[in-house]
Design a protein around this motif. Structure first.
Motif, PDB file in Angstrom:
ATOM      1  N   VAL A   1     -30.940 167.173  94.755  1.00 25.20           N
ATOM      2  CA  VAL A   1     -31.284 166.571  93.309  1.00 25.20           C
ATOM      3  C   VAL A   1     -30.287 165.507  93.216  1.00 25.20           C
ATOM      4  O   VAL A   1     -31.044 164.397  92.799  1.00 25.20           O
ATOM      5  CB  VAL A   1     -30.857 167.590  92.123  1.00 25.20           C
ATOM      6  CG1 VAL A   1     -30.978 166.846  90.733  1.00 25.20           C
ATOM      7  CG2 VAL A   1     -31.943 168.932  92.133  1.00 25.20           C
ATOM      8  N   LYS A   2     -29.039 165.280  93.531  1.00 25.12           N
ATOM      9  CA  LYS A   2     -28.374 164.238  93.277  1.00 25.12           C
ATOM     10  C   LYS A   2     -28.748 162.973  94.284  1.00 25.12           C
ATOM     11  O   LYS A   2     -28.994 161.764  93.730  1.00 25.12           O
ATOM     12  CB  LYS A   2     -26.655 164.492  93.555  1.00 25.12           C
ATOM     13  CG  LYS A   2     -26.231 165.312  92.352  1.00 25.12           C
ATOM     14  CD  LYS A   2     -24.546 165.671  92.677  1.00 25.12           C
ATOM     15  CE  LYS A   2     -23.939 164.459  92.580  1.00 25.12           C
ATOM     16  NZ  LYS A   2     -22.338 164.875  92.923  1.00 25.12           N
ATOM     17  N   VAL A   3     -29.024 163.441  95.438  1.00 23.71           N
ATOM     18  CA  VAL A   3     -29.499 162.434  96.443  1.00 23.71           C
ATOM     19  C   VAL A   3     -30.758 161.802  96.241  1.00 23.71           C
ATOM     20  O   VAL A   3     -30.913 160.589  96.153  1.00 23.71           O
ATOM     21  CB  VAL A   3     -29.224 162.975  97.962  1.00 23.71           C
ATOM     22  CG1 VAL A   3     -29.972 162.197  98.775  1.00 23.71           C
ATOM     23  CG2 VAL A   3     -27.810 163.477  98.320  1.00 23.71           C
ATOM     24  N   ALA A   4     -31.677 162.778  95.611  1.00 24.69           N
ATOM     25  CA  ALA A   4     -32.916 162.136  95.359  1.00 24.69           C
ATOM     26  C   ALA A   4     -32.829 161.027  94.244  1.00 24.69           C
ATOM     27  O   ALA A   4     -33.546 160.182  94.360  1.00 24.69           O
ATOM     28  CB  ALA A   4     -33.777 163.362  95.246  1.00 24.69           C
ATOM     29  N   ARG A   5     -32.288 161.659  93.188  1.00 25.55           N
ATOM     30  CA  ARG A   5     -32.059 160.504  92.139  1.00 25.55           C
ATOM     31  C   ARG A   5     -31.280 159.190  92.600  1.00 25.55           C
ATOM     32  O   ARG A   5     -31.959 157.940  92.255  1.00 25.55           O
ATOM     33  CB  ARG A   5     -31.343 161.169  90.901  1.00 25.55           C
ATOM     34  CG  ARG A   5     -31.863 162.086  90.230  1.00 25.55           C
ATOM     35  CD  ARG A   5     -31.028 162.936  89.098  1.00 25.55           C
ATOM     36  NE  ARG A   5     -31.858 163.688  88.402  1.00 25.55           N
ATOM     37  CZ  ARG A   5     -31.338 164.711  87.440  1.00 25.55           C
ATOM     38  NH1 ARG A   5     -30.141 164.642  87.258  1.00 25.55           N
ATOM     39  NH2 ARG A   5     -32.096 165.399  86.595  1.00 25.55           N
ATOM     40  N   LYS A   6     -30.307 159.364  93.309  1.00 27.29           N
ATOM     41  CA  LYS A   6     -29.638 158.053  93.701  1.00 27.29           C
ATOM     42  C   LYS A   6     -30.703 157.200  94.750  1.00 27.29           C
ATOM     43  O   LYS A   6     -30.717 156.012  94.562  1.00 27.29           O
ATOM     44  CB  LYS A   6     -28.229 158.348  94.557  1.00 27.29           C
ATOM     45  CG  LYS A   6     -27.436 157.160  94.485  1.00 27.29           C
ATOM     46  CD  LYS A   6     -26.030 157.682  94.906  1.00 27.29           C
ATOM     47  CE  LYS A   6     -25.004 156.509  94.603  1.00 27.29           C
ATOM     48  NZ  LYS A   6     -25.086 155.528  95.649  1.00 27.29           N
ATOM     49  N   TRP A   7     -31.238 157.771  95.582  1.00 25.95           N
ATOM     50  CA  TRP A   7     -32.405 157.197  96.236  1.00 25.95           C
ATOM     51  C   TRP A   7     -33.469 156.731  95.487  1.00 25.95           C
ATOM     52  O   TRP A   7     -33.954 155.559  95.822  1.00 25.95           O
ATOM     53  CB  TRP A   7     -33.091 158.364  97.481  1.00 25.95           C
ATOM     54  CG  TRP A   7     -34.059 157.675  98.073  1.00 25.95           C
ATOM     55  CD1 TRP A   7     -34.131 157.081  99.469  1.00 25.95           C
ATOM     56  CD2 TRP A   7     -35.500 157.647  97.649  1.00 25.95           C
ATOM     57  NE1 TRP A   7     -35.254 156.789  99.794  1.00 25.95           N
ATOM     58  CE2 TRP A   7     -36.289 157.089  98.833  1.00 25.95           C
ATOM     59  CE3 TRP A   7     -36.160 158.292  96.704  1.00 25.95           C
ATOM     60  CZ2 TRP A   7     -37.442 157.005  98.925  1.00 25.95           C
ATOM     61  CZ3 TRP A   7     -37.626 158.104  96.628  1.00 25.95           C
ATOM     62  CH2 TRP A   7     -38.420 157.331  97.840  1.00 25.95           C
ATOM     63  N   ALA A   8     -33.449 157.404  94.483  1.00 22.47           N
ATOM     64  CA  ALA A   8     -34.999 156.615  93.549  1.00 22.47           C
ATOM     65  C   ALA A   8     -34.484 155.562  92.886  1.00 22.47           C
ATOM     66  O   ALA A   8     -35.290 154.492  93.028  1.00 22.47           O
ATOM     67  CB  ALA A   8     -35.314 157.678  92.356  1.00 22.47           C
ATOM     68  N   TYR A   9     -33.023 155.449  92.523  1.00 20.35           N
ATOM     69  CA  TYR A   9     -32.498 154.085  91.939  1.00 20.35           C
ATOM     70  C   TYR A   9     -32.236 153.121  92.856  1.00 20.35           C
ATOM     71  O   TYR A   9     -32.774 151.731  92.948  1.00 20.35           O
ATOM     72  CB  TYR A   9     -31.237 154.510  91.212  1.00 20.35           C
ATOM     73  CG  TYR A   9     -31.687 155.443  90.023  1.00 20.35           C
ATOM     74  CD1 TYR A   9     -32.747 155.542  89.073  1.00 20.35           C
ATOM     75  CD2 TYR A   9     -30.581 156.541  89.772  1.00 20.35           C
ATOM     76  CE1 TYR A   9     -32.896 156.318  88.192  1.00 20.35           C
ATOM     77  CE2 TYR A   9     -30.961 157.718  89.010  1.00 20.35           C
ATOM     78  CZ  TYR A   9     -32.113 157.519  88.283  1.00 20.35           C
ATOM     79  OH  TYR A   9     -32.071 158.532  87.307  1.00 20.35           O
ATOM     80  N   GLU A  10     -31.582 153.295  94.102  1.00 18.02           N
ATOM     81  CA  GLU A  10     -31.206 152.416  95.123  1.00 18.02           C
ATOM     82  C   GLU A  10     -32.313 151.962  95.927  1.00 18.02           C
ATOM     83  O   GLU A  10     -32.259 150.897  96.554  1.00 18.02           O
ATOM     84  CB  GLU A  10     -30.018 152.933  95.904  1.00 18.02           C
ATOM     85  CG  GLU A  10     -28.988 153.171  94.909  1.00 18.02           C
ATOM     86  CD  GLU A  10     -27.500 153.364  95.620  1.00 18.02           C
ATOM     87  OE1 GLU A  10     -27.671 153.268  97.130  1.00 18.02           O
ATOM     88  OE2 GLU A  10     -26.545 153.423  95.167  1.00 18.02           O
ATOM     89  N   VAL A  11     -33.347 152.674  96.469  1.00 22.11           N
ATOM     90  CA  VAL A  11     -34.299 152.462  97.515  1.00 22.11           C
ATOM     91  C   VAL A  11     -35.678 152.318  96.621  1.00 22.11           C
ATOM     92  O   VAL A  11     -36.443 151.361  96.917  1.00 22.11           O
ATOM     93  CB  VAL A  11     -34.427 153.709  98.401  1.00 22.11           C
ATOM     94  CG1 VAL A  11     -35.374 153.396  99.573  1.00 22.11           C
ATOM     95  CG2 VAL A  11     -32.808 153.898  99.189  1.00 22.11           C
ATOM     96  N   LYS A  12     -36.136 153.408  95.858  1.00 25.48           N
ATOM     97  CA  LYS A  12     -37.291 153.133  95.360  1.00 25.48           C
ATOM     98  C   LYS A  12     -37.535 152.096  94.311  1.00 25.48           C
ATOM     99  O   LYS A  12     -38.451 151.536  93.939  1.00 25.48           O
ATOM    100  CB  LYS A  12     -37.913 154.621  94.654  1.00 25.48           C
ATOM    101  CG  LYS A  12     -39.315 154.478  94.413  1.00 25.48           C
ATOM    102  CD  LYS A  12     -40.003 156.151  93.986  1.00 25.48           C
ATOM    103  CE  LYS A  12     -41.169 155.889  93.425  1.00 25.48           C
ATOM    104  NZ  LYS A  12     -41.691 157.220  93.346  1.00 25.48           N
TER     105      LYS A  12
END
Length: 403
Positions: free
Chosen positions: A117-128
């Motif tokens: 969950v943490k990784v997915a959120r961080k990916w959403a902000y930094e990559v998506k």
């Protein structure tokens, strides 16, 4: 440590000093080997639960015990403040087994889910490029991903959820096995879709053919991640290394646990593409025990067992035996069942008894199972079970239903 107290005395003693977060069957296990366990009085039982798939390779598998013993004599913990000699190999082997690229080692299954969950959120902000604090994650009704406050917050099971709020926002719950509903829930804020390829706690619920492939297509179209929670379904249980392989799907991240520790130590992991796990930087996430030397030694030994394909083939072949045996019981106390590999949810006629009552009657017959909701029981024997042992367990189930 051994005890001179009886099963009844030990169960009574537990009730006074243990939090009542479980309602175990009235058996006190003292020893185990392979698929068999023995209680403090010496009665033997065939284990048809395998620790919710944590014991895929049976109790005290020789190769896993040897790996643990060997490591216990060398080094058990460094914390992640230092490197140790086994971690790189464990991470490489696990990534290769799953067809992914990087590993984030943790301990329990719930920790793997929380980490994802943490990784997915961080990916959403930094990559998506999702605006800060607006990321959403789509999950399914009747899910079971763990017991932390974040996870039970997106559970639809009132027993798991009620009384533990307020809950973490950012989750959208849709019906399982409903692609139109999932597609409608996914939008520009979606970081990930988090699903079990087979819902275990719900009663071994298997989605329709094409559902997982549809989830993969929907997440790609929306630029979101597909995270498969394979903590129970993975590592050979369904007849393949991962349950998503039944549809030829490769998620962006796979969550593993339970069997990864060989029934010896808690070991879990997020295994993902480099793009996904690459968003983590030093200090942003951690675990003192995650990836410890003992866990890495046992985890590597588990991967070595699976690399041969032997256990996947056993689960597939014996799964057919299990399916045929259960089919013969439909109309004879079984109203329906779902089976994938050596994993089945069996719906018993409520007139015969609840799942709990069926479990207690099977206990008296020398078979250990666990109920789930209503009159449903779960069967998930170690992958080391023999055809004869499996047939014996099915015979005991038939006898219980006929009475």
């Amino acid at each position: 440590m051994t005890t001179t107290r009886s099963s009844a005395e030990l169960i009574h003693a537990e009730s006074a000093v243990l939090a009542h977060n479980y309602h175990p069957l009235p058996v006190v296990v003292a020893r185990a080997e392979g698929v068999w366990v023995e209680d403090v009085e010496g009665r033997r039982y065939l284990d048809m639960l395998a620790g919710y798939s944590a014991l895929n390779f049976g109790h005290r598998h020789p190769a896993l015990i040897e790996a643990a013993h060997r490591q216990l004599d060398r080094l058990t913990l460094t914390s992640r403040a230092f490197h140790h000699e086994l971690l790189a190999g464990f991470a490489e082997e696990l990534a290769a087994l799953t067809g992914l690229e990087m590993t984030l080692p943790m301990n329990t299954g719930a920790e793997a889910v929380e980490s994802a969950v943490k990784v997915a959120r961080k990916w959403a902000y930094e990559v998506k490029g999702v605006p800060r604090d607006r990321a959403t994650i789509v999950v399914a009704e009747d899910n079971f991903h763990g017991r932390t406050t974040t996870i039970v917050g997106f559970s639809t099971d009132p027993v798991a959820r009620d009384g533990f709020g307020p809950f973490t926002p950012g989750f959208r719950v849709v019906p399982y096995n409903d692609l139109p509903a999932l597609r409608e829930a996914v939008d520009e804020t979606t970081a990930a879709v988090l699903l079990e390829p087979v819902q275990g706690e719900a009663g071994v619920v298997i989605p329709d053919e094409g559902y997982l492939a549809g989830v993969r297509e929907a997440t790609r179209a929306a630029g979101a991640l597909f995270i498969a929670d394979e903590i129970q379904s993975g590592l050979g249980r369904t007849g393949t290394t991962l349950a998503v392989e039944h549809e030829g799907v490769r998620p962006d991240a796979v969550l593993l646990g339970k069997a990864l520790g060989g029934g010896i130590v808690p070991v879990s992991a997020v295994v993902a593409t480099r793009e996904v796990l690459g968003v983590l930087r030093p200090g942003e996430h951690g675990s003192t025990f995650g990836g410890n030397p003992l866990a890495a030694a046992v985890g590597s030994a588990v991967v070595a067992l699976l690399r041969t394909g032997e256990y996947q083939r056993r689960a597939a072949g014996l799964g057919a035996v299990l399916r045929d045996g259960l089919a013969a019981l439909v109309g004879r106390g079984v109203t329906g069942f779902r089976c994938r590999g050596l994993w089945a949810g069996v719906d018993v006629d409520p007139a015969i008894g609840t799942g709990r009552e069926i479990g207690e009657r099977l206990l008296a017959e020398g078979v250990l199972v666990k109920d789930t909701h209503g009159s449903t029981i779960r069967l998930a024997p170690p992958l080391t079970i023999t055809p004869e042992e499996l047939a014996w367990a099915l015979g005991r189930l038939a006898a219980v239903l006929e009475r």
